[in-house]
Write an enzyme that holds these catalytic residues in place. Structure first.
Site, mmCIF file in Angstrom:
data_model
loop_
_atom_site.group_PDB
_atom_site.id
_atom_site.type_symbol
_atom_site.label_atom_id
_atom_site.label_comp_id
_atom_site.label_asym_id
_atom_site.label_seq_id
_atom_site.Cartn_x
_atom_site.Cartn_y
_atom_site.Cartn_z
ATOM 1 C CG HIS A 271 -1.942 -1.011 1.316
ATOM 2 N ND1 HIS A 271 -2.088 -1.863 2.390
ATOM 3 C CD2 HIS A 271 -2.931 -1.342 0.447
ATOM 4 C CE1 HIS A 271 -3.111 -2.667 2.183
ATOM 5 N NE2 HIS A 271 -3.640 -2.384 1.000
ATOM 6 C CE LYS B 223 -13.732 -8.349 3.618
ATOM 7 N NZ LYS B 223 -12.562 -7.832 2.892
ATOM 8 N NE ARG C 163 -2.371 -7.518 -4.796
ATOM 9 C CZ ARG C 163 -3.210 -7.916 -3.845
ATOM 10 N NH1 ARG C 163 -2.787 -8.040 -2.611
ATOM 11 N NH2 ARG C 163 -4.453 -8.201 -4.129
ATOM 12 C CB SER D 38 -4.236 -6.789 4.386
ATOM 13 O OG SER D 38 -3.890 -5.523 3.913
HETATM 14 O O1 PNS Z 1 -8.410 -3.247 0.231
HETATM 15 P P1 PNS Z 1 -9.547 -3.898 -0.508
HETATM 16 O O2 PNS Z 1 -10.316 -4.812 0.429
HETATM 17 O O3 PNS Z 1 -9.102 -4.582 -1.760
HETATM 18 O O4 PNS Z 1 -10.538 -2.714 -0.943
HETATM 19 C C1 PNS Z 1 -11.757 -3.000 -1.594
HETATM 20 C C2 PNS Z 1 -12.656 -1.761 -1.612
HETATM 21 C C3 PNS Z 1 -12.799 -1.173 -0.212
HETATM 22 C C4 PNS Z 1 -12.042 -0.695 -2.490
HETATM 23 C C5 PNS Z 1 -14.036 -2.210 -2.186
HETATM 24 O O5 PNS Z 1 -14.469 -3.335 -1.507
HETATM 25 C C6 PNS Z 1 -15.053 -1.113 -2.092
HETATM 26 O O6 PNS Z 1 -15.008 -0.151 -2.816
HETATM 27 N N1 PNS Z 1 -15.984 -1.254 -1.125
HETATM 28 C C7 PNS Z 1 -16.988 -0.252 -0.796
HETATM 29 C C8 PNS Z 1 -18.350 -0.651 -1.315
HETATM 30 C C9 PNS Z 1 -18.459 -0.380 -2.795
HETATM 31 O O7 PNS Z 1 -18.302 0.721 -3.261
HETATM 32 N N2 PNS Z 1 -18.729 -1.465 -3.542
HETATM 33 C C10 PNS Z 1 -18.886 -1.407 -4.972
HETATM 34 C C11 PNS Z 1 -17.549 -1.350 -5.668
HETATM 35 S S1 PNS Z 1 -17.810 -1.234 -7.368
#
Ligand code: PNS
Length: 167
Positions: free
Chosen positions: A17, A41, A94, A132
């Site tokens: 990150h 979660k 990645r 993570s």
């Molecule tokens: O670190 P991560 O878990 O890969 O991040 C994922 C994240 C937080 C970017 C994604 O799950 C997200 O945007 N969640 C918020 C809900 C949302 O907007 N969902 C629709 C995405 S198109």
């Protein structure tokens, strides 16, 4: 003023990150590191703990004149990006395995907020396997994650493990 949102779970922040934050800093005037509060979660660290750790670590990052701020959010990333006045959402890729998921998210986010672009940055090879989830799993099983997770966070992960053993 070019502002970007870097959203994620950050449970916890990894050097992968940090690499993305360092790479995106020269491209924007401000990056908001947006920590998702996801009640579905069971995280290792609370949102407050995650935000606090990120703030502490960002103090030592060379920002190339870019302002780094930390905030938490619930709900849709696209809505939060708009609320923050962000022109872009930054995500790291990645390996090819990330691409399909990230592509779907970026297309959905574009549909939700057409004026906000997703900017993908490729992670440094050294961190291309770092997530993570993997870091937590390896650490909990006694493996070393130094060089992959900031030292201060490793200490906090250890404190969590020690605390859990006492329960
Ligand atoms: O670190 P991560 O878990 O890969 O991040 C994922 C994240 C937080 C970017 C994604 O799950 C997200 O945007 N969640 C918020 C809900 C949302 O907007 N969902 C629709 C995405 S198109």
């Amino acid at each position: 003023m070019r502002r970007a949102l870097f959203p994620g779970s950050f449970d916890p922040l990894t050097n992968g990150h940090l690499d993305i934050i360092r790479r995106s800093a020269p491209l924007f005037d401000e990056i908001v590191i947006a920590v998702l509060n996801n009640p579905e979660k069971q995280p290792m660290f609370s949102v407050e703990e995650r935000c606090g750790m990120i703030e502490e670590i960002l103090g030592s990052v060379d920002t190339k004149g870019c302002r780094l701020t930390v905030d938490s959010f619930s709900g849709l990333t696209a809505d939060f990006a708009r609320e923050k006045g962000a022109a872009a959402i930054v995500r790291g890729i990645r390996a090819i395995g990330d691409y399909e998921y990230e592509l779907r998210m970026s297309l959905m986010n574009r549909r939700l907020q057409p004026e906000i672009e997703t900017v993908f940055l490729t992670a440094a090879e050294d961190y291309s396997f770092v997530s993570s989830t993997l870091m937590k799993q390896v650490f909990e099983l006694g493996g070393r994650v130094d060089g992959l997770v900031p030292e201060q966070i490793i200490l906090k992960m250890q404190a969590k493990l020690d605390g859990n053993k006492g329960e």
